[in-house]
Design a protein around this motif. Structure first.
Motif, mmCIF file in Angstrom:
data_model
loop_
_atom_site.group_PDB
_atom_site.id
_atom_site.type_symbol
_atom_site.label_atom_id
_atom_site.label_comp_id
_atom_site.label_asym_id
_atom_site.label_seq_id
_atom_site.Cartn_x
_atom_site.Cartn_y
_atom_site.Cartn_z
ATOM 1 N N GLN A 1 56.579 53.447 31.050
ATOM 2 C CA GLN A 1 57.743 53.774 30.611
ATOM 3 C C GLN A 1 58.940 52.632 30.931
ATOM 4 O OE1 GLN A 1 58.656 58.010 31.035
ATOM 5 N NE2 GLN A 1 56.553 58.570 30.413
ATOM 6 N N LEU A 2 58.939 52.237 32.046
ATOM 7 C CA LEU A 2 59.849 51.278 32.612
ATOM 8 C C LEU A 2 59.725 49.779 32.094
ATOM 9 C CD1 LEU A 2 59.384 52.116 36.574
ATOM 10 C CD2 LEU A 2 60.987 53.251 34.894
ATOM 11 N N LYS A 3 58.655 49.986 31.154
ATOM 12 C CA LYS A 3 58.267 48.664 30.652
ATOM 13 C C LYS A 3 58.239 47.145 31.219
ATOM 14 C CE LYS A 3 60.506 50.057 26.117
ATOM 15 N NZ LYS A 3 60.392 51.639 26.397
ATOM 16 N N PRO A 4 57.303 47.291 32.223
ATOM 17 C CA PRO A 4 57.180 46.136 33.075
ATOM 18 C C PRO A 4 56.421 45.026 32.407
ATOM 19 C CG PRO A 4 55.543 47.786 33.762
ATOM 20 C CD PRO A 4 56.462 48.488 32.753
ATOM 21 N N GLN A 5 56.529 43.861 32.695
ATOM 22 C CA GLN A 5 55.883 42.633 32.047
ATOM 23 C C GLN A 5 54.507 42.689 31.982
ATOM 24 O OE1 GLN A 5 56.287 38.937 33.843
ATOM 25 N NE2 GLN A 5 56.285 37.903 31.976
ATOM 26 N N TYR A 6 53.978 43.247 33.077
ATOM 27 C CA TYR A 6 52.434 43.182 33.333
ATOM 28 C C TYR A 6 52.119 44.218 34.654
ATOM 29 C CZ TYR A 6 52.649 39.799 36.885
ATOM 30 O OH TYR A 6 52.860 39.006 38.218
ATOM 31 N N ARG B 1 44.860 37.271 29.910
ATOM 32 C CA ARG B 1 45.528 35.803 29.840
ATOM 33 C C ARG B 1 46.304 35.593 31.443
ATOM 34 N NH1 ARG B 1 45.438 33.226 24.881
ATOM 35 N NH2 ARG B 1 45.991 31.360 26.327
ATOM 36 N N ARG B 2 46.139 36.359 32.158
ATOM 37 C CA ARG B 2 47.083 36.019 33.431
ATOM 38 C C ARG B 2 46.151 36.582 34.659
ATOM 39 N NH1 ARG B 2 52.755 36.367 35.043
ATOM 40 N NH2 ARG B 2 53.138 36.706 32.743
ATOM 41 N N VAL B 3 46.057 35.767 35.637
ATOM 42 C CA VAL B 3 45.013 36.179 36.803
ATOM 43 C C VAL B 3 45.937 35.756 38.103
ATOM 44 C CG1 VAL B 3 42.922 35.738 36.057
ATOM 45 C CG2 VAL B 3 43.995 33.933 37.144
ATOM 46 N N VAL B 4 45.695 36.423 39.257
ATOM 47 C CA VAL B 4 46.211 36.184 40.462
ATOM 48 C C VAL B 4 45.352 35.678 41.456
ATOM 49 C CG1 VAL B 4 47.578 37.375 42.433
ATOM 50 C CG2 VAL B 4 47.779 38.228 40.170
ATOM 51 N N ALA B 5 45.337 34.193 41.714
ATOM 52 C CA ALA B 5 44.249 33.659 42.271
ATOM 53 C C ALA B 5 44.575 33.634 43.744
ATOM 54 C CB ALA B 5 44.228 32.230 41.655
ATOM 55 N N GLN C 1 49.883 44.342 29.262
ATOM 56 C CA GLN C 1 49.546 42.990 29.833
ATOM 57 C C GLN C 1 48.726 43.340 31.198
ATOM 58 O OE1 GLN C 1 50.158 38.387 30.779
ATOM 59 N NE2 GLN C 1 51.827 39.499 29.575
ATOM 60 N N ALA C 2 47.505 42.915 31.484
ATOM 61 C CA ALA C 2 46.910 43.399 32.936
ATOM 62 C C ALA C 2 46.670 41.871 33.446
ATOM 63 C CB ALA C 2 45.594 44.003 32.611
ATOM 64 N N ALA C 3 46.859 41.905 35.110
ATOM 65 C CA ALA C 3 46.614 40.445 35.574
ATOM 66 C C ALA C 3 45.704 41.016 36.679
ATOM 67 C CB ALA C 3 47.898 40.025 36.079
ATOM 68 N N PRO C 4 44.172 40.533 36.760
ATOM 69 C CA PRO C 4 43.517 40.828 37.844
ATOM 70 C C PRO C 4 43.381 39.975 38.936
ATOM 71 C CG PRO C 4 42.345 39.727 36.021
ATOM 72 C CD PRO C 4 43.716 40.396 35.574
ATOM 73 N N HIS C 5 43.376 40.579 40.183
ATOM 74 C CA HIS C 5 43.626 39.403 41.440
ATOM 75 C C HIS C 5 42.077 38.928 41.414
ATOM 76 C CE1 HIS C 5 47.094 41.263 43.715
ATOM 77 N NE2 HIS C 5 47.401 41.344 42.469
ATOM 78 N N LEU C 6 42.013 37.693 41.874
ATOM 79 C CA LEU C 6 40.689 37.057 41.994
ATOM 80 C C LEU C 6 40.681 36.448 43.287
ATOM 81 C CD1 LEU C 6 37.986 36.346 40.624
ATOM 82 C CD2 LEU C 6 39.128 34.461 39.572
ATOM 83 N N SER C 7 39.717 36.742 44.173
ATOM 84 C CA SER C 7 39.540 36.478 45.424
ATOM 85 C C SER C 7 38.490 35.343 45.580
ATOM 86 C CB SER C 7 39.436 37.515 46.399
ATOM 87 O OG SER C 7 38.874 37.186 47.687
#
Length: 278
Positions: free
Chosen positions: A31-36, A92-96, A64-70
């Motif tokens: 409800q806060l409308k975050p970007q992802y 379309r987004r990852v946290v590397a 939009q979801a951004a998985p972390h990738l270790s």
């Protein structure tokens, strides 16, 4: 001036009950409308399936979801397979990240540093992913020096990172100094401050000891003075973190990334205060 980008981090649930609780939490925070929403990845990839399941569910909910990738302990084959799965689901987004070593784990795998992972993602997938990397305004606990830490960050950006999320901190000057340092090196990607709400003294001390985040002496002493008075701890924490967020945004920070710990109240209250003060 463009509006700041705002994102929220979760950790993947380990039980069916935890998954259901996270659905309720996500619905409230959406409800806060975050970007992802981003979803963490356990040491050595121990929550890999949970991360995948959670980001796919978020994506299906229309966020939009951004998985972390270790990359620690990973091979090019295993990381490549994970990337293809994410592509197939339209992520379309990852946290590397380099990631943490699981307990009892020695050096291993085909990747040693996050810049190698970023370079690999770019080589395998081109411009498919927006790649986030980590930044450490107060220096990574394993870095040899502040300059060495800045150099490590620059390498990640030159390898193909689009933007960065910082480790949490409570000293805005450390953030501004870090951004100045990397810009002097010719790096001008958005560096988004990571924000950890303060809701528990013992939890904050434990997390900060593990990751090297400094708690200013006056904040630590004030928290200690409250003892077990959780209401006072939370009220004080909201004031401290909201004030810091206001200063960061006023000073040009491109957004805020909240470490929610799968809770809703503190993140929601801070964001509501910030938007009310506009």
């Amino acid at each position: 001036m463009t509006s700041p980008n705002f994102s929220i981090e979760f950790f993947p649930p380990k039980t069916a009950e935890g998954a259901e609780k996270l659905r309720v939490t996500r619905a409230k925070l959406a409800q806060l409308k975050p970007q992802y929403f981003s979803v963490t990845f356990g040491a050595g990839g121990t929550t890999q399936q949970g991360t995948l399941d959670t980001v796919v569910e978020i994506q299906r909910e229309g966020m939009q979801a951004a998985p972390h990738l270790s990359c620690i302990g990973g091979t090019k084959e295993s990381i490549g397979a994970i990337l293809r799965q994410y592509q197939n689901f339209g992520i379309r987004r990852v946290v590397a990240l380099r990631g943490d070593f699981p307990s009892g784990y020695g050096m291993g795998g085909e990747f040693r540093f996050a810049n190698e992972l970023v370079e690999f993602i770019r080589a395998e997938t081109g411009d498919w992913f927006h790649i986030e990397v980590a930044a450490y305004p107060e220096m990574h606990p394993q870095a040899r020096s502040p300059q060495d830490d800045v150099n490590n960050f620059v390498r990640k950006v030159k390898a193909g990172a689009n933007s960065a999320i910082t480790q949490y901190f409570y000293n805005a000057d450390a953030y501004f100094q870090f951004v100045d340092e990397v810009q002097k090196q010719g790096v001008d990607v958005p560096v988004v401050p990571g924000i950890m709400p303060i809701t528990s003294s013992s939890q904050l001390l434990r997390f900060s000891d593990m990751c090297g985040a400094e708690i200013p002496r006056w904040v630590r002493l004030k928290l200690q003075s409250f003892g077990d008075d959780t209401a006072s701890i939370k009220a004080f924490g909201l004031d401290v973190v909201t004030d810091m967020c206001e200063r960061l945004l006023a000073g040009g920070a491109p957004g805020l990334h909240f470490y929610s710990l799968n809770q809703t109240i503190a993140t929601t209250e801070i964001w509501n205060r910030l938007t009310a003060n506009k």
